[in-house]
Every structure is written in C-alpha cells, then in structure tokens.
Design a protein around this motif. Structure first.
Motif, PDB file in Angstrom:
ATOM      1  N   SER A 150       0.839  -1.203   0.000  1.00  0.00           N
ATOM      2  CA  SER A 150       0.000   0.000   0.000  1.00  0.00           C
ATOM      3  C   SER A 150       0.870   1.248   0.000  1.00  0.00           C
ATOM      4  O   SER A 150       1.675   1.461   0.901  1.00  0.00           O
ATOM      5  N   LEU A 151       0.703   2.049  -1.031  1.00  0.00           N
ATOM      6  CA  LEU A 151       1.450   3.305  -1.153  1.00  0.00           C
ATOM      7  C   LEU A 151       0.570   4.526  -0.877  1.00  0.00           C
ATOM      8  O   LEU A 151       1.053   5.651  -0.898  1.00  0.00           O
ATOM      9  N   GLU A 157       8.918  10.368  -0.470  1.00  0.00           N
ATOM     10  CA  GLU A 157      10.235   9.747  -0.371  1.00  0.00           C
ATOM     11  C   GLU A 157      10.104   8.256  -0.054  1.00  0.00           C
ATOM     12  O   GLU A 157      10.802   7.423  -0.644  1.00  0.00           O
ATOM     13  N   ARG A 158       9.226   7.934   0.874  1.00  0.00           N
ATOM     14  CA  ARG A 158       9.045   6.531   1.240  1.00  0.00           C
ATOM     15  C   ARG A 158       8.410   5.768   0.080  1.00  0.00           C
ATOM     16  O   ARG A 158       8.772   4.608  -0.182  1.00  0.00           O
ATOM     17  N   PHE A 196       1.669  -1.946   5.119  1.00  0.00           N
ATOM     18  CA  PHE A 196       0.701  -0.878   5.375  1.00  0.00           C
ATOM     19  C   PHE A 196       1.439   0.321   5.956  1.00  0.00           C
ATOM     20  O   PHE A 196       2.351   0.157   6.774  1.00  0.00           O
ATOM     21  N   GLU A 197       1.043   1.496   5.571  1.00  0.00           N
ATOM     22  CA  GLU A 197       1.623   2.711   6.150  1.00  0.00           C
ATOM     23  C   GLU A 197       0.726   3.242   7.253  1.00  0.00           C
ATOM     24  O   GLU A 197       1.148   3.450   8.376  1.00  0.00           O
ATOM     25  N   ARG A 198      -0.552   3.458   6.943  1.00  0.00           N
ATOM     26  CA  ARG A 198      -1.509   3.912   7.952  1.00  0.00           C
ATOM     27  C   ARG A 198      -2.020   2.698   8.718  1.00  0.00           C
ATOM     28  O   ARG A 198      -2.391   1.690   8.109  1.00  0.00           O
ATOM     29  N   THR A 199      -2.052   2.786  10.059  1.00  0.00           N
ATOM     30  CA  THR A 199      -2.325   1.583  10.867  1.00  0.00           C
ATOM     31  C   THR A 199      -3.419   1.829  11.900  1.00  0.00           C
ATOM     32  O   THR A 199      -3.290   1.443  13.061  1.00  0.00           O
ATOM     33  N   HIS A 231      -1.897   3.473  17.543  1.00  0.00           N
ATOM     34  CA  HIS A 231      -2.281   3.203  16.160  1.00  0.00           C
ATOM     35  C   HIS A 231      -1.997   4.357  15.203  1.00  0.00           C
ATOM     36  O   HIS A 231      -2.140   4.194  13.986  1.00  0.00           O
ATOM     37  N   LEU A 232      -1.604   5.515  15.725  1.00  0.00           N
ATOM     38  CA  LEU A 232      -1.268   6.634  14.833  1.00  0.00           C
ATOM     39  C   LEU A 232       0.172   6.555  14.343  1.00  0.00           C
ATOM     40  O   LEU A 232       0.569   7.325  13.470  1.00  0.00           O
ATOM     41  N   GLU A 233       0.947   5.618  14.892  1.00  0.00           N
ATOM     42  CA  GLU A 233       2.303   5.424  14.403  1.00  0.00           C
ATOM     43  C   GLU A 233       2.248   4.726  13.044  1.00  0.00           C
ATOM     44  O   GLU A 233       1.465   3.802  12.845  1.00  0.00           O
ATOM     45  N   PRO A 234       3.076   5.139  12.083  1.00  0.00           N
ATOM     46  CA  PRO A 234       3.023   4.519  10.759  1.00  0.00           C
ATOM     47  C   PRO A 234       3.805   3.221  10.684  1.00  0.00           C
ATOM     48  O   PRO A 234       4.714   2.966  11.476  1.00  0.00           O
TER      49      PRO A 234
END
Length: 255
Positions: A150-151, A157-158, A196-199, A231-234
C-alpha cells in the motif's frame, strides 16, 4: 455483526443515493450504512460486555477524544463498514471488523466478509478460525513471493523507496483497500505479505491478531508488537510466515 451487515449494509449495496455518501476527507468516504451499522454494533457489543468502552471509526471521526479510550482496561473497536470506498462504488470487497483490546493489546478479533459471509476470528493465545474451522497461515509457494504494497498513505520519499528497493523483489498484486479482505488473503495462501503505512486500530486490530494466531507474523517494521493505543504510528508488515516477514523487514530496514 451479521445483523448489522444484513440490516444496515447489504440492503444499500448498489442502491445508495447521492446524499447517502459523504466525503469525510480527500479520498475518504462515509455512508449512511456505516453510521447505522456502527450504532447497531455498539449497542450489541455493549450488551455482551457492558464493562468495555467502545471506539467506533465514525464516533472517533466525530469526536477525536474517543481515541483516548483505546488503552482502557477493556475496549471494543469497531469498523462498521471496512472498504467504504468500494461499497460506495458498488463493488467488493467490503466487510465488518470488530476487535476487543485489553489495555492496548488486542485479545479478540472478528472479520466478516460482506458478500460471501466468510467469518474469520482469532483469540489471543488460542488460535484462528475461518467459518469455525481452525486455520494455519500458508504461503503461496510462488517465486518471487506475492506482495500487496500500500502506497496510499506513504510520503513521496518513502513511496519512491518502496517502489525502487522493495517492489522489484516481489510479484505485486492489487491493494483491495479493505483490511477485511487483505488479512485473510495472507492467511489463506493468496498473498504472501503486505505493507501498510496507515495503521488505524479499527482497520488493523482484528487482522493483525488473525495473522499472528494463524502462525503468520504481523508486526511493526522494527519487530515490535502492534498496539491499538499507538495506532497513529506509521508502518506495519504482515506475512504468511515468520521467515517471509523477516526477509521483507530486512529489506525495509535498508530503506
């Protein structure tokens, strides 16, 4: 969960009126089905376990202070309609997600598929099941392994790093934009891994537990456990086996 699906969600599948779909933010929708299903789920879960607080996706959107409850002694976490964008477009996949957390750690997770009715669940330390049958995660056996990356929520950059240094090592497949579909794919031999980026807790709490209890591995890229109260940590990796997880985490550590 089945009552909410059958009463609030499925009758509106492919029949939503324009005024029943609301944009919460860019590329983020809510429908009348989400809201009605969340009310039904909250009422039912409160009756099952009155001592647990409830954090629903739509309640948290309306009042961000609701998120402070995620670390409470007991907390129900509700995604009343996962895959809302798909549902609003009149296509699958979509589903219902419920998790139970104890002081930030997920102890139970339930995943109901919107159209097939497939029901996945897991209990901490007890295992994972699909439609009542014990399940063990199985890799696809493909070479290279099959990955869904998932982008959507990665910064530029990531995103570039994932495309350049990670993607070439895997066979890439579509992102269903529905955690209720993605996590079962990993356990059931359809995908080997996902990034996943958003968790957010309502998207991932049930699925992370399901993968781990099935014998796969889902964790933060640094190897730490996923906690709903953080859960706000990516960043999150899920894989059909610990070995596949280690391989991907090693590549990501070099980004």
């Amino acid at each position: 969960m089945r009552r909410a699906l059958g009463t609030a969600i499925l009758p509106r599948y492919q029949t939503l009126a324009a005024d029943e779909v609301i944009a919460k933010a860019a590329d983020d929708m809510v429908t009348v089905a989400d809201r009605e299903a969340e009310v039904m789920l909250a009422e039912g879960l409160a009756a099952l376990l009155p001592e647990a607080v409830i954090v629903g996706e739509e309640a948290a959107h309306a009042d961000p202070a609701v998120l402070d409850r995620l670390g409470d002694a007991l907390c129900w976490i509700i995604d009343p309609l996962d895959g809302t964008n798909n549902f609003a477009a009149g296509k699958p996949p979509f589903g219902v997600l419920v998790a139970l957390a104890e002081r930030g750690v997920t102890v139970g997770g339930w995943i109901l598929d919107g159209l097939s009715g497939r029901f996945c669940h897991a209990l901490q330390g007890q295992g994972a099941w699909v439609d009542g049958e014990t399940v063990r995660a199985r890799p696809t056996g493909e070479t290279p392994p099959v990955a869904a990356i998932s982008l959507l929520f990665a910064d530029p950059e990531r995103r570039a790093g994932l495309k350049t240094h990670i993607a070439p090592h895997y066979t890439l497949v579509d992102i269903p934009r529905c955690a209720a579909e993605q996590y079962p794919r990993i356990v059931l031999g359809q995908n080997d891994m996902s990034i996943f980026e958003r968790t957010l807790a309502w998207d991932h709490a049930a699925g992370v537990l399901f993968v781990n209890e099935a014998g796969g591995r889902a964790a933060r890229p640094d190897g730490s456990d996923y906690r709903v109260d953080r859960h706000l940590e990516p960043g999150l990796i899920a894989a059909a086996s610990p070995a596949l997880w280690d391989e991907l985490a090693g590549r990501m550590a070099a980004l």
